[in-house]
Design a protein around this motif. Sequence first.
Motif, PDB file in Angstrom:
ATOM      1  N   GLY A   1     -24.499   4.032 -37.237  1.00  0.00           N
ATOM      2  CA  GLY A   1     -24.261   3.695 -38.635  1.00  0.00           C
ATOM      3  C   GLY A   1     -25.464   3.939 -39.516  1.00  0.00           C
ATOM      4  O   GLY A   1     -25.645   3.260 -40.533  1.00  0.00           O
TER       5      GLY A   1
ATOM      6  N   ARG B   1     -17.882  11.384 -39.523  1.00  0.00           N
ATOM      7  CA  ARG B   1     -17.958  10.151 -38.729  1.00  0.00           C
ATOM      8  C   ARG B   1     -16.612   9.853 -38.071  1.00  0.00           C
ATOM      9  O   ARG B   1     -16.546   9.492 -36.890  1.00  0.00           O
ATOM     10  CB  ARG B   1     -18.362   8.971 -39.611  1.00  0.00           C
ATOM     11  CG  ARG B   1     -19.843   8.870 -39.884  1.00  0.00           C
ATOM     12  CD  ARG B   1     -20.203   7.544 -40.516  1.00  0.00           C
ATOM     13  NE  ARG B   1     -21.644   7.451 -40.747  1.00  0.00           N
ATOM     14  CZ  ARG B   1     -22.281   6.341 -41.114  1.00  0.00           C
ATOM     15  NH1 ARG B   1     -21.586   5.220 -41.309  1.00  0.00           N
ATOM     16  NH2 ARG B   1     -23.588   6.339 -41.297  1.00  0.00           N
TER      17      ARG B   1
ATOM     18  N   ARG C   1     -25.927  -0.084 -41.759  1.00  0.00           N
ATOM     19  CA  ARG C   1     -24.686  -0.842 -41.907  1.00  0.00           C
ATOM     20  C   ARG C   1     -24.836  -1.990 -42.890  1.00  0.00           C
ATOM     21  O   ARG C   1     -23.847  -2.419 -43.511  1.00  0.00           O
ATOM     22  CB  ARG C   1     -24.248  -1.387 -40.540  1.00  0.00           C
ATOM     23  CG  ARG C   1     -23.941  -0.315 -39.511  1.00  0.00           C
ATOM     24  CD  ARG C   1     -23.300  -0.915 -38.274  1.00  0.00           C
ATOM     25  NE  ARG C   1     -23.226   0.044 -37.183  1.00  0.00           N
ATOM     26  CZ  ARG C   1     -22.290   0.982 -37.055  1.00  0.00           C
ATOM     27  NH1 ARG C   1     -21.350   1.082 -37.973  1.00  0.00           N
ATOM     28  NH2 ARG C   1     -22.292   1.807 -36.009  1.00  0.00           N
TER      29      ARG C   1
END
Length: 282
Positions: free
Chosen positions: A141, A35, A156
């Motif tokens: 996310g 990420r 998230r």
Amino acid sequence: MGQEQQAISAGGSTLPAETVEAIIATAHRLADAARIETLRLFRSPELSPLNKAATGFDPVTEADRASERAMRAILGAERPDDAILGEEYGPSPGTSGLTWVLDPIDGTRAFMAGAPSWGVLIGVTDGQGPIYGIVDQPHLGERFEGGFGRALLTGRQDSTPLGARRGVALAQATLMSTYPEVGSPDEHKAFQRVATQARLVRYGLDCYAYALLAAGHVDLVIEAGLQSYDVVAPIAVVQAAGGVVTDWNGGPAHQGGRIIAAGSPELHAEALELLQAQLSAD
């Protein structure tokens, strides 16, 4: 029975519980590291893609390479006995019988275009096939994982169980593929034989289509010309969510090639019969 004595079966292997926990923890560390590297260059004017194909266009970016380097560094420190197969840096041998199959950015063309449908693929195979996988979408996310009794979407804010949609016939199904051409002319004709009977056909989501199938939003994904690093992680996630993934002959699909994924055995059988009938007619 103490945890140190427990074992978990996956694929063709029975692994100690502590090994399973270590694999899962390492996989998430790989996804976290990827990420960072991918988001650093996503939608950046510094992306500077290159073409790694002798003919045509097969793009690669520094984000692809940095993502895979970061994941390999973690594996070298935490899982040095495991083999690795990555799209950008190829195979590295191991002795454990386990292989980490990495696609540092699945959907580089989408990445280049600033579209959030690309993902990072992290799969683990034993001698029989996929046993665990993560499909991660850093920009959104969203992290889809499957294997070792887990089938989970972590966003998230929260986590929800994954579950493929059941009870859908082809006439009511949503079908996805990355490219409208779907491989060779014969493969395209076979795909179209299925597509003309589906309720909705959409294109272009790469690995994200398999994630949506595992989450119960898409019913079928049919593709051709894939590599093992394109499919190992999605197979693990889809199967953990109750879906079915095979090649177009109904056999194992983790080596790549022609892939059909479905939310249920019944839908898989219905679509596979049409694919095979068209290929036999050509």
